[in-house]
Scaffold this motif. Structure first.
Motif, PDB file in Angstrom:
ATOM      1  N   THR A   1       0.914  -1.017   0.065  1.00 31.20           N
ATOM      2  CA  THR A   1       0.127   0.290  -0.022  1.00 31.20           C
ATOM      3  C   THR A   1       0.905   1.215  -0.027  1.00 31.20           C
ATOM      4  O   THR A   1       0.481   2.110  -0.748  1.00 31.20           O
TER       5      THR A   1
ATOM      6  N   TRP B   1       2.557   8.927   5.054  1.00 33.73           N
ATOM      7  CA  TRP B   1       1.622   8.785   5.727  1.00 33.73           C
ATOM      8  C   TRP B   1       1.391   9.399   7.084  1.00 33.73           C
ATOM      9  O   TRP B   1       2.051   9.088   8.063  1.00 33.73           O
TER      10      TRP B   1
ATOM     11  N   ASN C   1      -7.385   6.620   9.224  1.00 27.74           N
ATOM     12  CA  ASN C   1      -7.267   5.084   9.388  1.00 27.74           C
ATOM     13  C   ASN C   1      -7.821   4.785  10.764  1.00 27.74           C
ATOM     14  O   ASN C   1      -8.579   3.651  10.868  1.00 27.74           O
TER      15      ASN C   1
ATOM     16  N   GLN D   1      -8.837   3.327  -3.680  1.00 23.58           N
ATOM     17  CA  GLN D   1      -9.214   2.057  -3.044  1.00 23.58           C
ATOM     18  C   GLN D   1      -8.283   0.820  -3.469  1.00 23.58           C
ATOM     19  O   GLN D   1      -7.910   0.100  -2.610  1.00 23.58           O
TER      20      GLN D   1
ATOM     21  N   TRP E   1      -5.185   1.072  -1.428  1.00 25.46           N
ATOM     22  CA  TRP E   1      -5.465   0.690   0.033  1.00 25.46           C
ATOM     23  C   TRP E   1      -5.439  -1.001  -0.043  1.00 25.46           C
ATOM     24  O   TRP E   1      -5.009  -1.436   0.981  1.00 25.46           O
TER      25      TRP E   1
END
Length: 200
Positions: free
Chosen positions: A21, A33, A41, A71, A74
């Motif tokens: 990811t 991130w 998250n 998506q 992810w």
């Protein structure tokens, strides 16, 4: 003597590509991130926000990417679920009370189910007395309330219960409540070697 086992899901039964990811998002232009995304998250994993708001929240950081691309990125963490692990679990379920306790979200579980099919995931879930996903519980590990929820709901005796997880913060939390634990080392150990550990 152990009569109950609580298992994590990711990296214990289903293989994960932890960089998958990260790399997929890098290709979409996400450089890091950050804390905002970590909070997003956490909110999604505890069912506090919808899938749409989660994906839109990521899209704010990579506006040139579509929701479908986000998506897919992810889901890049999810790999295969080897049949031999399911077969081991089925044998184990004949002798022990089993529970699944996973920090996960609606997108990952839906993807796992679609990828593996009804027959496979039904056989998997039926091994457990109860399946607990964080996005349905509203709780996630290593929060002690997560473990206390199972203790009270199922009258578990921590001293007779083994908790298996690949993250040390999670096994440390369970240990503090008196559980027996196995902090499984991914890549070096496999859940099917449970009896070799001589903890049950």
């Amino acid at each position: 003597m152990i009569n109950t086992i609580i298992f994590d899901f990711g990296a214990i039964f289903i293989n994960l590509d932890l960089q998958g990811t990260v790399n997929a998002f890098k290709k979409l232009g996400l450089t890091e991130w950050n804390e905002e995304l970590m909070h997003l998250n956490s909110q999604f994993e505890t069912g506090k926000i919808s899938r749409e708001n989660f994906l839109l929240g990521i899209q704010k950081h990579i506006p040139n990417s579509s929701i479908a691309e986000i998506q897919t990125a992810w889901n890049a963490i999810l790999l295969d679920f080897p049949l031999y692990r399911l077969e081991f679990l089925q044998l184990l379920s004949e002798k022990y009370r089993l529970f699944l306790l996973s920090n996960t979200d609606a997108i990952h579980i839906e993807t796992f189910e679609q990828k593996n099919g009804v027959s496979f995931y039904s056989d998997f879930y039926s091994c457990f007395e109860r399946v607990y996903f964080s996005f349905e519980m509203g709780l996630r590990k290593p929060d002690l309330e997560t473990f206390k929820h199972l203790i009270s709901n199922h009258e578990l005796d921590p001293k007779r219960t083994l908790f298996v997880d690949d993250k040390k913060e999670n096994t440390d939390a369970a240990l503090s409540l008196g559980f027996n634990v196995w902090n499984l080392q991914v890549g070096e150990e496999d859940v099917i070697h449970l009896f070799d550990k001589k903890i049950i």
